[in-house]
Design an enzyme around this catalytic site. Structure first.
Site, mmCIF file in Angstrom:
data_model
loop_
_atom_site.group_PDB
_atom_site.id
_atom_site.type_symbol
_atom_site.label_atom_id
_atom_site.label_comp_id
_atom_site.label_asym_id
_atom_site.label_seq_id
_atom_site.Cartn_x
_atom_site.Cartn_y
_atom_site.Cartn_z
ATOM 1 N N TYR A 126 0.793 -1.230 0.000
ATOM 2 C CA TYR A 126 0.000 0.000 0.000
ATOM 3 C C TYR A 126 0.820 1.273 0.000
ATOM 4 O O TYR A 126 0.298 2.347 -0.310
ATOM 5 C CB TYR A 126 -0.985 -0.035 1.172
ATOM 6 N N PHE A 413 -10.887 -3.670 10.307
ATOM 7 C CA PHE A 413 -11.953 -3.716 9.310
ATOM 8 C C PHE A 413 -11.373 -4.248 8.023
ATOM 9 O O PHE A 413 -11.795 -4.192 7.011
ATOM 10 C CB PHE A 413 -12.584 -2.319 9.123
#
Length: 413
Positions: A126, A413
């Site tokens: 990322y 999450f």
């Protein structure tokens, strides 16, 4: 040249949920227990889910986001909670993830969310898309409670502890969490569906532990804190060696915080206490008589990406007055690139384009790293990631990005 066999589209229906899970199961090499799917499905947002489909093989890549808020220094803002990102192993190394992530960032910007955030399966992935490490977590893997005592500095406030099933006291949990959340950078909003997902206690989630329990501290006027925890029994030839596993401790007062931890460190037949989501500035470290006995180790938690640089920087607050010009690079979102004048303090901020000479230069990922106030601008400068264009600029600006509480995160999450 042959036509591109890969096609990117946004989902429109929850009917595709099973196909998405099939892609993710292949990407992560794990199956999803059927009993866990109901709560995952309840928070799934089809219109925020993007897929790439192959002419012959169907759905082969997926990336999604949840629509939630996050606390930042001095406020609460909308933030895309990026999740469920994966590519089938048979279709890797073809640029599919890059296509998905670039498309998603544009979509997040169109949704009016100034930042995106995620938990990274691998940080190296990322950083390519402008995400920076913005928060850490301290993992207490199994503190030996026989080696630890909690120190009291004052007479305890009147109150009592109460044990309950989490669903029985759901409203109390929500009330305490909402009292505390605005002051804790990195904490996310939780609607009813998210609370259901958090409190889901299906057997597949227990990993050998008991069902989850809620421990409440009831103060003079209301519930002032709670802990969610489990335990696991075990025995050795020398006696019991059980474990207490703490999911989260949320307290609105120091008295509630201390009382909750005193209980968790006194559970009969348990010898160790595990807490995988401790904050970098976790007060527990300053309550115990032997901090080294906690045995904590550090890991990354939230990675943050500024999707709209001026909107993001103007919606957070600053520990002291700041006036700085930053030259920003952004390979994926050109609107973020250029020189920005940031002014602000603890009451407000503004970020506007400027032609003035820059004081600092950095990539958008470095702004994401400092955004929640947990990563030091000086550390990034020492690593060569932030360049000082005006002598003394780093020393002058770095403290302004800090905050009185370190960022942390309680739920993955």
């Amino acid at each position: 040249m042959a036509d591109d066999p890969y096609h990117l589209r946004t989902l429109e229906s929850i009917d595709d949920f099973t196909r998405v899970l099939d892609v993710l199961a292949a990407a992560f090499g794990e199956d999803f227990p059927a009993e866990d799917l109901a709560t995952t499905r309840s928070v799934f947002e089809p219109r925020r889910s993007h897929v790439i489909e192959h002419d012959d093989d169907g759905m082969v890549a997926h990336a999604a986001a949840y629509t939630r808020e996050v606390t930042v220094p001095g406020g609460v803002i909308p933030a895309a909670h990026v999740t469920l990102v994966g590519v089938r192993p048979t279709h890797r190394r073809r640029g599919l993830l890059t296509r998905l992530m670039a498309h998603q960032l544009r979509d997040v910007r169109e949704h009016g969310e100034p930042v995106a955030m995620l938990w990274a399966s691998e940080g190296r992935i990322y950083q390519r898309f402008g995400y920076g490490i913005a928060a850490l977590r301290h993992i207490i893997p199994g503190a030996d409670k026989r080696e630890i005592r909690l120190n009291r500095s004052s007479t305890p406030e009147a109150g009592r502890l109460r044990d309950a099933s989490p669903e029985q006291v759901r409203k109390d949990l929500q009330q305490v969490y909402e009292r505390v959340r605005p002051e804790r950078p990195g904490w996310s909003s939780r609607d009813e569906n998210w609370w259901s997902r958090l409190l889901d206690d299906s057997p597949s989630r227990r990993q050998g532990y008991t069902s989850r329990r809620a421990l409440l501290f009831e103060g003079p006027a209301r519930v002032d804190g709670y802990a969610l925890w489990r335990r696991k029994g075990d025995w050795a030839e020398t006696g019991p060696k059980g474990e207490v596993n703490v999911a989260e401790v949320v307290a609105a007062t120091p008295e509630a915080y201390l009382a909750l931890w005193e209980f968790l460190f006194s559970v009969d037949l348990a010898r160790t206490v595990r807490y995988p989501f401790a904050a970098p500035d976790e007060p527990l470290r300053y309550l115990v008589n032997e901090p080294r006995a906690l045995g904590d180790r550090v890991a990354d938690s939230l990675w943050v990406r500024l999707v709209d640089v001026p909107a993001a920087l103007s919606t957070r607050r600053f520990a002291a007055p700041v006036d700085v010009v930053i030259d920003v690079t952004d390979a994926l979102l050109p609107d973020n690139a250029g020189r920005w004048r940031l002014t602000g303090d603890a009451t407000g901020a503004a970020c506007t384009p400027t032609t003035d000479a820059a004081d600092l230069a950095c990539d958008v990922a470095d702004l994401g790293a400092v955004y929640l106030g947990g990563t030091g601008l000086g550390a990034l400068a020492a690593a060569g990631r932030v360049r000082e264009l005006r002598p003394g600029a780093v020393a002058a600006v770095a403290p302004r990005f800090g905050w009185h509480r370190a960022p942390s995160a309680l739920d993955i999450f």
